[in-house]
Design a protein around this motif. Sequence first.
Motif, mmCIF file in Angstrom:
data_model
loop_
_atom_site.group_PDB
_atom_site.id
_atom_site.type_symbol
_atom_site.label_atom_id
_atom_site.label_comp_id
_atom_site.label_asym_id
_atom_site.label_seq_id
_atom_site.Cartn_x
_atom_site.Cartn_y
_atom_site.Cartn_z
ATOM 1 N N LEU A 165 13.322 -14.421 35.686
ATOM 2 C CA LEU A 165 13.265 -13.573 36.868
ATOM 3 C C LEU A 165 12.373 -12.372 36.609
ATOM 4 O O LEU A 165 12.294 -11.884 35.483
ATOM 5 N N MET A 166 11.721 -11.879 37.666
ATOM 6 C CA MET A 166 10.996 -10.622 37.583
ATOM 7 C C MET A 166 11.845 -9.558 38.261
ATOM 8 O O MET A 166 12.251 -9.721 39.412
ATOM 9 N N VAL A 167 12.118 -8.491 37.538
ATOM 10 C CA VAL A 167 12.819 -7.345 38.092
ATOM 11 C C VAL A 167 11.781 -6.245 38.256
ATOM 12 O O VAL A 167 11.131 -5.848 37.287
ATOM 13 N N ARG A 168 11.604 -5.789 39.492
ATOM 14 C CA ARG A 168 10.697 -4.674 39.797
ATOM 15 C C ARG A 168 11.562 -3.505 40.222
ATOM 16 O O ARG A 168 12.247 -3.582 41.245
ATOM 17 N N ALA A 169 11.532 -2.453 39.443
ATOM 18 C CA ALA A 169 12.306 -1.260 39.749
ATOM 19 C C ALA A 169 11.341 -0.132 40.080
ATOM 20 O O ALA A 169 10.467 0.197 39.282
ATOM 21 N N ILE A 170 11.500 0.438 41.259
ATOM 22 C CA ILE A 170 10.687 1.579 41.672
ATOM 23 C C ILE A 170 11.587 2.805 41.583
ATOM 24 O O ILE A 170 12.609 2.875 42.269
ATOM 25 N N THR A 199 11.981 8.112 34.789
ATOM 26 C CA THR A 199 11.370 7.015 34.038
ATOM 27 C C THR A 199 11.750 7.025 32.565
ATOM 28 O O THR A 199 12.104 5.992 32.004
ATOM 29 N N GLY A 200 11.692 8.188 31.927
ATOM 30 C CA GLY A 200 11.974 8.278 30.500
ATOM 31 C C GLY A 200 13.360 7.786 30.138
ATOM 32 O O GLY A 200 13.523 6.977 29.219
ATOM 33 N N ILE A 201 14.369 8.243 30.867
ATOM 34 C CA ILE A 201 15.756 7.837 30.560
ATOM 35 C C ILE A 201 15.971 6.363 30.881
ATOM 36 O O ILE A 201 16.650 5.655 30.141
ATOM 37 N N VAL A 202 15.372 5.870 31.966
ATOM 38 C CA VAL A 202 15.520 4.445 32.305
ATOM 39 C C VAL A 202 14.906 3.584 31.207
ATOM 40 O O VAL A 202 15.528 2.632 30.724
ATOM 41 N N LEU A 203 13.680 3.930 30.771
ATOM 42 C CA LEU A 203 13.025 3.157 29.708
ATOM 43 C C LEU A 203 13.811 3.230 28.404
ATOM 44 O O LEU A 203 13.956 2.225 27.707
ATOM 45 N N SER A 204 14.316 4.393 28.072
ATOM 46 C CA SER A 204 15.097 4.563 26.847
ATOM 47 C C SER A 204 16.354 3.701 26.865
ATOM 48 O O SER A 204 16.684 3.024 25.877
ATOM 49 N N GLU A 205 17.055 3.690 27.983
ATOM 50 C CA GLU A 205 18.280 2.901 28.094
ATOM 51 C C GLU A 205 17.995 1.399 28.152
ATOM 52 O O GLU A 205 18.781 0.603 27.643
ATOM 53 N N VAL A 225 8.357 -4.096 28.907
ATOM 54 C CA VAL A 225 8.298 -3.481 30.233
ATOM 55 C C VAL A 225 6.856 -3.116 30.541
ATOM 56 O O VAL A 225 6.138 -2.627 29.678
ATOM 57 N N THR A 226 6.444 -3.336 31.776
ATOM 58 C CA THR A 226 5.164 -2.846 32.259
ATOM 59 C C THR A 226 5.452 -1.681 33.195
ATOM 60 O O THR A 226 6.325 -1.777 34.059
ATOM 61 N N LYS A 227 4.716 -0.587 33.029
ATOM 62 C CA LYS A 227 4.944 0.627 33.815
ATOM 63 C C LYS A 227 3.692 0.951 34.616
ATOM 64 O O LYS A 227 2.588 1.008 34.059
ATOM 65 N N LEU A 228 3.862 1.156 35.917
ATOM 66 C CA LEU A 228 2.747 1.480 36.800
ATOM 67 C C LEU A 228 3.070 2.725 37.610
ATOM 68 O O LEU A 228 4.175 2.846 38.142
ATOM 69 N N ASP A 229 2.114 3.630 37.721
ATOM 70 C CA ASP A 229 2.262 4.754 38.640
ATOM 71 C C ASP A 229 1.894 4.249 40.032
ATOM 72 O O ASP A 229 0.823 3.659 40.222
ATOM 73 N N VAL A 230 2.778 4.451 40.985
ATOM 74 C CA VAL A 230 2.558 3.973 42.350
ATOM 75 C C VAL A 230 2.869 5.101 43.337
ATOM 76 O O VAL A 230 3.463 6.111 42.972
ATOM 77 N N TYR A 231 2.450 4.907 44.575
ATOM 78 C CA TYR A 231 2.720 5.868 45.639
ATOM 79 C C TYR A 231 3.204 5.104 46.854
ATOM 80 O O TYR A 231 2.735 4.005 47.132
ATOM 81 N N GLY A 232 4.146 5.683 47.570
ATOM 82 C CA GLY A 232 4.631 5.016 48.765
ATOM 83 C C GLY A 232 5.719 5.813 49.439
ATOM 84 O O GLY A 232 5.965 6.970 49.114
ATOM 85 N N ARG A 233 6.363 5.170 50.363
ATOM 86 C CA ARG A 233 7.469 5.797 51.076
ATOM 87 C C ARG A 233 8.479 4.723 51.418
ATOM 88 O O ARG A 233 8.157 3.550 51.546
ATOM 89 N N VAL A 287 7.320 5.458 40.072
ATOM 90 C CA VAL A 287 6.927 4.619 38.942
ATOM 91 C C VAL A 287 7.550 3.246 39.151
ATOM 92 O O VAL A 287 8.743 3.144 39.482
ATOM 93 N N MET A 288 6.743 2.194 38.992
ATOM 94 C CA MET A 288 7.264 0.838 39.090
ATOM 95 C C MET A 288 7.367 0.258 37.687
ATOM 96 O O MET A 288 6.397 0.259 36.934
ATOM 97 N N LEU A 289 8.559 -0.218 37.363
ATOM 98 C CA LEU A 289 8.801 -0.879 36.086
ATOM 99 C C LEU A 289 8.945 -2.366 36.355
ATOM 100 O O LEU A 289 9.721 -2.776 37.227
ATOM 101 N N LEU A 290 8.204 -3.182 35.609
ATOM 102 C CA LEU A 290 8.250 -4.635 35.763
ATOM 103 C C LEU A 290 8.820 -5.239 34.498
ATOM 104 O O LEU A 290 8.333 -4.964 33.397
ATOM 105 N N LEU A 291 9.843 -6.068 34.658
ATOM 106 C CA LEU A 291 10.446 -6.762 33.527
ATOM 107 C C LEU A 291 10.611 -8.224 33.889
ATOM 108 O O LEU A 291 11.036 -8.546 34.993
ATOM 109 N N ILE A 292 10.286 -9.098 32.959
ATOM 110 C CA ILE A 292 10.583 -10.520 33.105
ATOM 111 C C ILE A 292 11.754 -10.794 32.175
ATOM 112 O O ILE A 292 11.675 -10.531 30.972
ATOM 113 N N VAL A 293 12.848 -11.302 32.746
ATOM 114 C CA VAL A 293 14.072 -11.500 31.970
ATOM 115 C C VAL A 293 14.637 -12.891 32.221
ATOM 116 O O VAL A 293 14.325 -13.537 33.222
#
Length: 108
Positions: free
Chosen positions: A2-7, A13-19, A28-36, A55-61
């Motif tokens: 599965l791909m999990v995309r977390a915006i 971001t730092g605490i999410v990546l650390s945990e 994890v792939t990390k992308l700076d994104v903009y949106g609403r 920030v969008m974090l992409l994980l394949i799990v």
Amino acid sequence: MLMVRAIVRPEKTGIVLSELLSGGFSAVTKLDVYGRGKQKGIKVGDVYYDELPKVMLLLIVNDEDKDDVIRIVMKNAKTGADGAFGDGRIFVSPVEEAYTISTGKSGL
């Protein structure tokens, strides 16, 4: 798989990546994104911000790891006890195949 995309908010971001790393999810792939989202941006005084930094974090799990990843992100990306508008979203979608370029091997 599965791909999990977390915006998430950039400041979370730092605490999410650390945990995620502590939970055994280091890839994890990390992308700076903009949106609403539903709030359609925000207005501060006379200034309207249509697109907000995230920030969008992409994980394949593996399928069985999905709930752990979602729990980690939800717990650590939330602002305050009850959360707030703009805390982000998580999307989960199937991944049919994955390959490592250097070895040509398939799978995770």
